[in-house]
Design an enzyme around this catalytic site. Structure first.
Site, PDB file in Angstrom:
ATOM      1  N   CYS A   1      -3.431   7.979   0.692  1.00 45.18           N
ATOM      2  CA  CYS A   1      -2.751   9.180   0.214  1.00 45.18           C
ATOM      3  C   CYS A   1      -2.015   8.918  -1.091  1.00 45.18           C
ATOM      4  O   CYS A   1      -1.387   9.814  -1.647  1.00 45.18           O
ATOM      5  CB  CYS A   1      -1.758   9.679   1.249  1.00 45.18           C
TER       6      CYS A   1
ATOM      7  N   CYS B   1       7.519  13.451  -1.038  1.00 42.88           N
ATOM      8  CA  CYS B   1       8.012  12.129  -1.432  1.00 42.88           C
ATOM      9  C   CYS B   1       9.395  11.879  -0.851  1.00 42.88           C
ATOM     10  O   CYS B   1       9.714  10.763  -0.420  1.00 42.88           O
ATOM     11  CB  CYS B   1       8.091  12.005  -2.948  1.00 42.88           C
TER      12      CYS B   1
END
Ligand SMILES: Cc1ncc(COP(=O)(O)O)c(C=O)c1O
Ligand SMILES: Cc1ncc(COP(=O)(O)O)c(C=O)c1O
Lengths: 392, 140, 392, 140
Positions: free
Chosen positions: B33, B102
């Site tokens: 990812c 994130c």
């Protein structure tokens, strides 16, 4: 920021001074609508007709086969959907490749929702389509083959002449998205058996928002934007006269200096590849070693992520691009890098430099020097690199 | 695109590195990812006396790691476990919507390190009951 | 040619100096691709975002409801076909009027070939649609009403608020082609219940080849040009940054001076109408006496043909337009003039002057003076006028 | 769009007007289509000694009328009847394709006037046997 090195010419280019100069009068004094019969209207019409001739000459087409559009994406959409719907009685099958630009892929996907069938050809590790697979894919329902001339990410140039030959022999129309190739490669639509071809001015130092669709005489295609009688009733809308004039001028300039331009770009490109691969370990070069655009360099830099590279480069005044998922907001890295067989984690670390007319040898030196530092810094932070160093 | 804070923490990340004899180590994410975060904690008397990170990922992943470590340094375990991704993002003056994951990753990396500490020391930490370090933050 | 009087502002306008100035940097220095994450890319992105806000503010929309296109024709095609295909499950009926621009009419005709049904509403002698007929035309299959804000030939302004209200009450989307209205009329998409609205920059002193489609939040519509993720995934293609910036600036300028602009145009328009109808016999004024665009004048001058008028005017340095068949290369005169009930022979003698910001009172005097001479000359040659004089 | 010749004949058309005691008058076209041409002929000893026209129509219709009258003035009936629309268009240095029908109209107007002369004088003119003055040149 002292130095600014633009190495993303495949994303877009500045408009050249000579191009802008030719465009300028059409904004202010020569503003007539080309459909109007009075003097300033006729002048605009003449400017468009002349541009059409200039463009036609470069690709060995007839002027009446050149249609002006709003850019590469519109040209691709028009070519694919326009041919599909106009030839539905003949068949419903389209062949393309897995590494096309989204303008082609998404147009094809749209058609799949409307009763068409699409074959997406594989490519090899260099990004070249398999001609045998292409031949085998053609059925009596196949109405269109659309394969890009050169890839925007890895720069690989397809065997267009062979594809054109296969298409012609089978009586199937052949469209090529030449948005990246035009201005870098000699293109003769007759020798190459091309029936439709897309271009976009901003990729060859012309303005953004104007493109061309070449349509060979006799090709059955529907108009895509309906309305006024512009472009011989095939593409409605008041013509972007300044943009069209700019496109023609930019194209001419590109082909005036093609050899010189390519020699320089290949030199800089090969230098960049050599130095980066020498000075940084765990780097691979994507795309074909020879059959590639003169200005295209595509690296995979392991253990670091593409967007982090780009941001760091930007801080040092360097403009580049990446096929990392993080730059596109999607979860998957570039479909092109995956199609040539890169694992996800390596695709994330991809970095594309595309060189252009304003780059110098010093630019390359500066990029190499900066990249070495950046990769070192990011790898120091990277838990993946740590594993490698420790031999895990 | 990014706030100045994000760019500052990306270009000058705080607490980069490893802790050799860490009391807790957590790693989340997946190279497939495009992001992996690894957090090292040094804990004394329930206080995080040192924290380091290593991150493979984009600018906001690195900045989130840096900010998250700053936010828990010197704090108690109880405080650290309450750190939310929103707090990380806010401390960075915001993240673009597509980059919120994130900050989620940073929150999870810390929780994973705390869980590791808890396991090693055979304690339970309130607030970690439902935490699953293998959950994919991209699904959020 | 000494004097040049441009009175065809509805065909196109020159780009204003201030507009061109704002555009210029985006051709050369600020050339970054708005999708790129480095500095010059972000600057382009910011310029587009700002333009979006500026446009949204003028029509009381949200910035995210503004989509940039390549012009009025693309906006019309996108609105109509995009809504039609996205709402096919709900119904297949579209309502429009007989006096729409070809971009609307031909898009509708295209849909008729693809399983849609279209009602073309009549208009009265002034060009105003019949609201009762509209109400009666709506069925539970109706998915879209598309009626232009103001007509490009006769300048008639429709009762947009009432149409919007009817559409809203029936739960039908309402698109309006505001290409001619924008820059001349205050438009509040909320007050007027407009769901989709088309504009084109070159009609309000912006550049050619750039437009807007306003799409109200929540409206179900397909993208029309597929490809990259630009315009929130709804309109692919590298953005025409300079054009978009120019569009926003031009729109702002138009609304800064709207009242003054309109006052001046109405004065010149009414003077032109008065003097021409006083000095030339057998002339009628087409369109609505009050509900008309401030700069629009549309005459029918009997016993002469429109193209001959235009050519003669052009020889005297005057730019105007006509709905005569001869100017379009088709056999029938303007569908608009026929729809308001003009007989063919009178429609052929139509002459449109559209005034704009650079016109003066002297321009009007010159046009009147010239027109009187031209009509006299042409009528002398006309076998139809001879009959009239002889009372046949 | 138009050649200089067309513009010259449009702006300064030759032979505009009527002939009071014309020997042949022909009118073709239809105001609905936007063009009508009327030709007056004065014929002496089989020679067209004078010709005038009146035209309602576009620039090329007027120019075609003017040119056509010039081309037959002073010519014999035999020559006049052979005048083709192509000859008119060529003499004008060409017409745009969509305007070719104007030259057809001019050819027909002359033929119609000759036919009128033939009828009035009870003669037949070779070449007019198949001519139908009511045929619509737009269909060509
Ligand atoms: C009412 C109307 N709609 C649509 C258009 C089309 O706009 P464009 O030519 O910019 O595509 C025009 C102008 O030509 C117009 O006047
Ligand atoms: C290969 C290719 N095709 C199509 C396009 C689309 O062109 P544009 O962005 O001008 O619409 C691009 C560039 O973005 C491209 O690189």
């Amino acid at each position: 920021m002292e130095r600014y090195v633009y190495m993303d010419y495949a994303a877009t280019t500045p408009v050249k001074k000579e191009v802008l100069e030719e465009m300028m009068p059409y904004f202010t004094e020569k503003y007539g609508n080309p459909s109007s019969i009075y003097r300033i209207g006729r002048e605009s019409r003449a400017a468009i007709d002349e541009a059409r001739e200039r463009v036609a000459k470069i690709i060995e087409a007839k002027p009446k086969e050149i249609y002006f559009t709003s850019g590469g994406s519109e040209s691709d959409n028009w070519a694919i959907k326009g041919v599909a719907f106009a030839n539905r009685d003949k068949g419903n099958h389209i062949i393309t490749s897995k590494i096309e630009h989204h303008a082609v892929l998404h147009a094809c996907e749209y058609l799949e929702k409307h009763g068409f069938e699409v074959t997406y050809l594989d490519v090899d590790e260099y990004g070249i389509v398999d001609l045998e697979q292409l031949k085998n894919a053609i059925t009596d329902k196949t109405i269109l083959i659309t394969i890009m001339f050169a890839n925007n990410e890895i720069g690989t140039i397809q065997p267009i002449q062979e594809i054109g030959k296969i298409a012609r022999e089978k009586g199937v129309y052949f469209h090529t998205d030449a948005v990246q190739a035009i201005g870098n490669v000699e293109i003769d639509v007759n020798k190459l058996n091309i029936d439709l071809l897309s271009m976009s001015a901003h990729k060859f130092y012309g303005p953004k928002g104007v493109g061309v669709l070449y349509i060979r005489e006799g090709v059955k295609i529907h108009p895509y934007i309906h309305g006024g009688a512009q472009e011989k009733n095939r593409r409605a809308g008041t013509e972007n006269v300044a943009g069209i004039v700019g496109l023609a001028k930019a194209l001419e300039l590109a082909y005036e200096n093609l050899e010189e331009h390519n020699k320089k770009l290949v030199y800089l490109r090969d230098k960049l590849i050599k130095e980066v691969t020498n000075k940084i370990d765990y780097v691979r070069v994507n795309g074909h070693p020879e059959k590639r655009l003169p200005g295209n360099v595509n690296f995979s830099i392991e253990f670091v992520e593409g967007e982090a590279l780009l941001l760091s480069l930007d801080m040092m005044g360097i403009a580049a691009s990446s096929g990392s998922a993080c730059t596109s907001g999607s979860l998957d890295p570039s479909h092109v890098l995956l199609a040539i067989g890169l694992p996800h984690e390596i695709a994330h670390g991809s970095l594309r430099f595309t060189l252009g007319d304003f780059n110098t040898e010093e630019d390359v030196d500066y990029v190499v020097e900066s990249l070495v530092k950046i990769v070192e810094r990011l790898r120091e932070m990277s838990p993946l690199y740590e594993n490698v160093k420790e031999g895990k | 695109m990014y706030s100045e804070k994000v760019m500052d923490h990306f270009m000058n990340p705080r607490n980069v590195g490893e802790i050799e004899d860490a009391d807790g180590v957590g790693q989340v994410g997946n190279p497939k990812c495009g992001d992996i975060m690894k957090i090292y904690l040094k804990i004394e008397d329930g206080i995080i006396v040192d924290v380091k990170f290593k991150t493979f990922g984009c600018g906001s992943a690195i900045a989130s790691s840096s900010m998250a470590t700053e936010l828990i340094k010197g704090k108690s375990i109880e405080e650290a476990v309450k750190l939310t991704n929103k707090a990380v993002a806010e401390a960075l003056d915001g993240l673009p919507p597509v980059k919120m994951h994130c900050s989620v990753l940073a929150e999870q990396a810390i929780k994973a390190a705390l869980l590791d500490y808890a396991k090693k020391n055979n304690v339970t930490i309130e607030g970690l009951e439902d935490f699953n370090p293998d959950e994919d933050p991209h699904e959020h």
